[in-house]
Design an enzyme around this catalytic site. Structure first.
Site, PDB file in Angstrom:
ATOM      1  N   GLU A  77     -27.626 -35.361  -3.104  1.00 44.65           N
ATOM      2  CA  GLU A  77     -29.109 -35.265  -3.049  1.00 44.65           C
ATOM      3  C   GLU A  77     -29.680 -36.516  -2.408  1.00 44.65           C
ATOM      4  O   GLU A  77     -30.596 -37.145  -2.956  1.00 44.65           O
ATOM      5  CB  GLU A  77     -29.669 -35.099  -4.467  1.00 44.65           C
ATOM      6  CG  GLU A  77     -29.053 -33.944  -5.248  1.00 44.65           C
ATOM      7  CD  GLU A  77     -29.762 -33.655  -6.573  1.00 44.65           C
ATOM      8  OE1 GLU A  77     -29.829 -34.555  -7.417  1.00 44.65           O
ATOM      9  OE2 GLU A  77     -30.256 -32.530  -6.740  1.00 44.65           O
TER      10      GLU A  77
ATOM     11  N   CYS B  70     -35.929 -30.561 -13.267  1.00 44.20           N
ATOM     12  CA  CYS B  70     -36.751 -31.757 -13.062  1.00 44.20           C
ATOM     13  C   CYS B  70     -38.014 -31.444 -12.258  1.00 44.20           C
ATOM     14  O   CYS B  70     -39.069 -32.031 -12.505  1.00 44.20           O
ATOM     15  CB  CYS B  70     -35.941 -32.836 -12.351  1.00 44.20           C
ATOM     16  SG  CYS B  70     -35.027 -32.261 -10.913  1.00 44.20           S
TER      17      CYS B  70
END
Lengths: 618, 618
Positions: free
Chosen positions: B298, B392
């Site tokens: 990521e 998230c």
């Protein structure tokens, strides 16, 4: 790697047979094979250091301790052992390891050192345990040993394990499937070597049962481990569209399906895998022949998703494509598959190993930027490495290069088909030739008959798709097919092939956005690259543009073990400060520069520098 | 999200202060905030279903059972609670959850429901446990509750935990660091709210101690978990070059470092983070403002590695950049940071949520191909989702949109600075204005003074960098700065801003290969996209090329909740069969077509179709 799938059943118009004798005698590939031979003892040292051999010794009762690493680790040993077998230079190594492996095998035939040492129950997490994957590589090593040396000791281990598998899995046994294919083609090879039909039947079961989620991690996982496509397990192979998911798994599985199609005479299945190959070639293959576009999941991307910088061009995936293309070549006799093998050998597999000292790329990027930073261990930004925590690629290169002669040519009842041009001697029955060539640097290939039957036979010479002005004995021949010379040959007869070696500029399909406005330069079978050390001092590689209107010249060079370099004209465009600018403003003014290109396979042999295969045009 | 960092120390020429009162009253953002308000109860349902609330109840002794999911899960609850606090519409939810959280907290102040329920020892695997990450989000929710509602019950939980951290970590305590930053800015916010200096000191310690491998997974790991850069832990922040590694961690950490620089008056540190921001903006930011280029880890990529199709434009990373830009705006008063906030709000954060029904993108791709296949759960090929296993992003969007008014403007002793244009009322001390506008569809912004001091004050209006022909009260003003009107204002006075809304064609820096030969169309603050349903039937999106010489026209449309669509001329180029072709051969002949563009944030609201932000030119 099974370079000699024996006796393909006729499911297609042509079936070619591996040669009884093929040897590389000189030239380009002799050098690369010598380097590979020198790598084999280093491979053993690295397998010792990583604990792979220790695992087997502990399982064999020859040592004590804890198992190191994952249950896939035996496969590294088997691939390395396959290289030893094909190479043939170290029979004692083969014998020694075979003794250990024999001792490690359980009485019921099962064998996986890490699982055994840790006292785990076999086959409880097949989606990730690589137990049948290791079995497959064992079988391939055993077949290689038997074919190459006649030593069948390892084959006995393999057949005991295969018998165990045949009793455990299948329509009347356990229905789960291995997460990482290779067992399919390995079982077919074992069948070819032994004639034991249940091995082929089990391979066919594994091929047909896949595509229903039985190889996929059970339960929910938000990552690629939860995606059936990761395991080529989303759609049955006969119905499957584009290859998807983990690239190595996909091409290994397709290879196994091709083997099953060949040996069972299954024309429908052969059509399916040929369609898939063609789809991959058109939409998912980098210009080097490499496949894989996504780091996450080591996976194929969508069609035309072919980023040079983030290419996940895994070495093992290229080797898998090579094996698949070889089987399709044997089944169909179509030169395009041999073209693919050539492309892969020079540009997707050879780049994975250093010219000296046996360091390896796991991922063969097509673009290394200035300032590239390595993140994960296999990042190409670190350069080639002696070994990896997951060391599938290095011994895969070793076994592939050790078996290279097998890919050069095939035979039929009345002829010899030469697919790859290397200094070599080749024999199909009583028809034998010597080949002398400085290919790929030079396009002259001289084929001298050393033995010939009294009858008319056919010498077929592959004319690559790119070779649009090739001649055989000074007569023009068509590209993208075999030039066939049929006559009564006599020892000493020579056939002279000339392949045109003009540099070529290639562009991608318009749908490949990531290489839009760029060209790749190729010459003969080689893809070329710009690497920083060869360019004008002080000009960052990112500034360079290639002038496609100017001529590209060639030069022989002592660089990098002796290569032909290419020389182009171009421009240097200084970096702009704005990340985005109005379309109507101009980029900065360029200055003229000379560009020097080296064969892509030689990059990263002089330190770590920026490199690119796709070059923006001016 | 802490929209109101209080009392910045003067480390720069200008320090701006959050407003005491700002409210969105109508227009574009009122609609989006209403949709967000409707999403909040759905968020609670999803937190229940995923077990996050259950974890806290079990830790509180209100329920029994096993903890669900990783130890990061409390953070989802806290982010959602922060949204509840800023939104202010459901005070009972805040009170109820605060009781549970209070009961769950250990006597020593420690709090992490999964760790506690599982009986794990705290702080034993900080690189991956997210314990301080959860603490940070708790602190932010507590500060939001105190500022928004005056309720300090959650703040008491937060300070008890912060006291525990201050006694546990620091120069005289444990030296390991949390793997996922956010605690740094959260501690500074808690310091701002409470004045307790040790919280600032601990934040400063966490900022300065990072960069020496103390946040990194111990031992060897070949993946990004073994890479200190993944945790922004490779180089100390004062010496760091480009942002690298996990994008959310990097921008959250930079945000915390900026907070520390502001509150400690550390000009050197402020310079370092400003340099890093500028470097990111120039080399690592997508045209939408989003950051992150690599799915694996990521992560940020190398400079100019900005693939539209594989953009890892994580929603949380864009929110982190927004928070960072906000702090830099407060510290410097430079309009470029407010430009960035506008870019991010419209094009990197808003696209992450559906127009209705509260579905979210984790990854905001800039290109969805025809036939795109979803692999992992967060793949944008699946479209937006109600929730994720690692959730998230959804509550992060909720808290950001709930706090949107705070980003509109700031005050100084003698003036009001308007950064974002929305129907709103804004007050800085005794200077208050109403804003009426149909922005971003229309460039007219009317600012009406509703209250003013008797003395001369300054009204500053941000003129975006792209607004090269803007006027204030019909007088030309410079783009990329604030237009400042200084005088004695009286209630009823109006200042009229006109921003030019001509469509703009943008190209990337020449070094961004992946968008070479493409343009992005923007209008006002909005980035536009081509989506399949708006194009001529039967023409695949991949065939479309945009004619940059032809005019682009605009139209108001009822589509997608009411947007301005753009209309361009272009061509359709049929797919070629060859993956690679000679540079000298032409692509297929194009046919003329009309193209319709929609605002990027509205894509994927009518089903799943091909979409692209970067459009090849003809």
């Amino acid at each position: 790697m099974q370079p000699s799938p024996a006796v393909p059943t006729t499911v297609a118009a042509v079936t070619l047979h591996p040669l009884s004798a093929a040897r590389v005698t000189g030239g380009f590939w002799a050098g690369r094979m010598a380097a590979n031979r020198a790598a084999i003892p280093l491979g053993r040292e690295r397998l010792e250091a990583a604990g792979n051999l220790g695992n087997l010794r502990i399982a064999a009762g020859e040592a004590s301790g804890d198992a190191q690493g994952g249950s896939f680790r035996d496969s590294d040993v088997y691939k390395w052992l396959e290289a030893v077998a094909w190479d043939g230079s170290q029979p004692d190594q083969l014998a020694e390891l075979t003794r250990t492996i024999t001792a490690a095998q359980r009485d019921d035939g099962y064998l996986n050192s890490a699982i055994q040492v840790r006292g785990e129950e076999p086959y409880t997490h097949l989606w990730n345990s690589h137990e049948l994957y290791c079995a497959g590589h064992l079988f391939q090593a055993a077949v290689a040993a038997a074919r190459s040396t006649g030593d069948t000791a390892l084959l006995e281990v393999a057949t005991r394990f295969a018998d165990h598998l045949a009793h455990t899995f299948g329509p009347y046994g356990r229905s789960e499937l291995e997460g990482h294919p290779v067992i399919e083609s390995a079982l077919v090879e074992l069948y070819r070597e032994t004639g034991v039909r249940p091995y082929l039947d089990l391979a066919k079961h594994f091929v047909d049962a896949r595509g229903h989620g039985k190889a996929t991690k059970p339960g929910f996982d938000p990552s690629h481990y939860g995606d059936p496509a990761h395991y080529s397990d989303r759609v049955p192979v006969r119905e499957a569209g584009p290859l998807e998911g983990h690239a190595v798994r996909a091409v290994y599985f397709a290879t196994g399906a091709t083997d099953v199609a060949i040996e069972t005479g299954d024309a429908e299945l052969l059509d399916a895998v040929r369609r898939q190959y063609e789809n991959m070639r058109r939409h998912k293959q980098h210009v080097t022949g490499a496949v894989g576009s996504r780091w996450d999941g080591e996976a194929f991307g969508d069609d035309y998703e072919l980023p040079p910088d983030r290419a996940y061009a895994e070495t093992c995936a290229a080797i898998g494509v090579l094996q698949w293309a070889w089987r399709l070549l044997l089944a169909t006799g179509e030169s395009s598959y041999a073209d693919q093998i050539e492309l892969l050998l020079y540009n997707a597999i050879l780049p994975a190993v250093s010219l000296e000292d046996a360091d390896y790329f796991y991922v063969n990027t097509l673009h290394r930027r200035t300032g590239a930073r390595g993140d994960v261990q296999r990042a190409p930004a670190y350069g080639r490495r002696p070994w990896f925590n997951c060391a599938c690629c290095p011994p895969n290169v070793m076994r592939t290069l050790a078996s290279l002669p097998a890919y050069l040519a095939t035979g039929t009842a009345d002829g010899l088909q030469i697919h790859q041009y290397a200094g070599s001697t080749l024999r199909a029955g009583s028809f034998a030739v010597d080949i002398d060539t400085d290919y790929p640097w030079d396009g002259r290939v001289a084929v001298t008959v050393t033995e010939a039957p009294a009858a008319e036979v056919e010498l077929a010479l592959r004319i690559p798709e790119w070779a649009t002005d090739a001649t055989v004995d000074d007569k023009p021949v068509a590209a993208g097919d075999y030039a066939r010379v049929r006559r009564v040959f006599r020892p000493g007869d020579q056939v002279l092939l000339h392949l045109p070696m003009e540099p070529r500029l290639l562009v991608s399909n318009d749908r490949v956005d990531s290489t839009s406005g760029c060209v790749t330069v190729a010459r003969g079978p080689l893809v070329y690259a710009l690497e920083q050390p060869d360019q004008q001092p002080g000009v960052p590689l990112e500034d360079l543009r290639l002038d496609t209107a100017a001529a590209i010249t060639t030069a022989r060079s002592e660089l990098l073990g002796g290569v032909t370099t290419l020389h182009a004209k171009g421009a240097a465009v200084p970096e702009s400060p704005e990340p985005y600018r109005s379309h109507s403003t101009s980029p900065r003014s360029p200055g003229n520069v000379d560009l020097t290109l080296i064969p892509y396979y030689t990059w990263a042999n002089r330190g770590l520098y920026p490199m690119r295969v796709w070059i923006p045009t001016s």
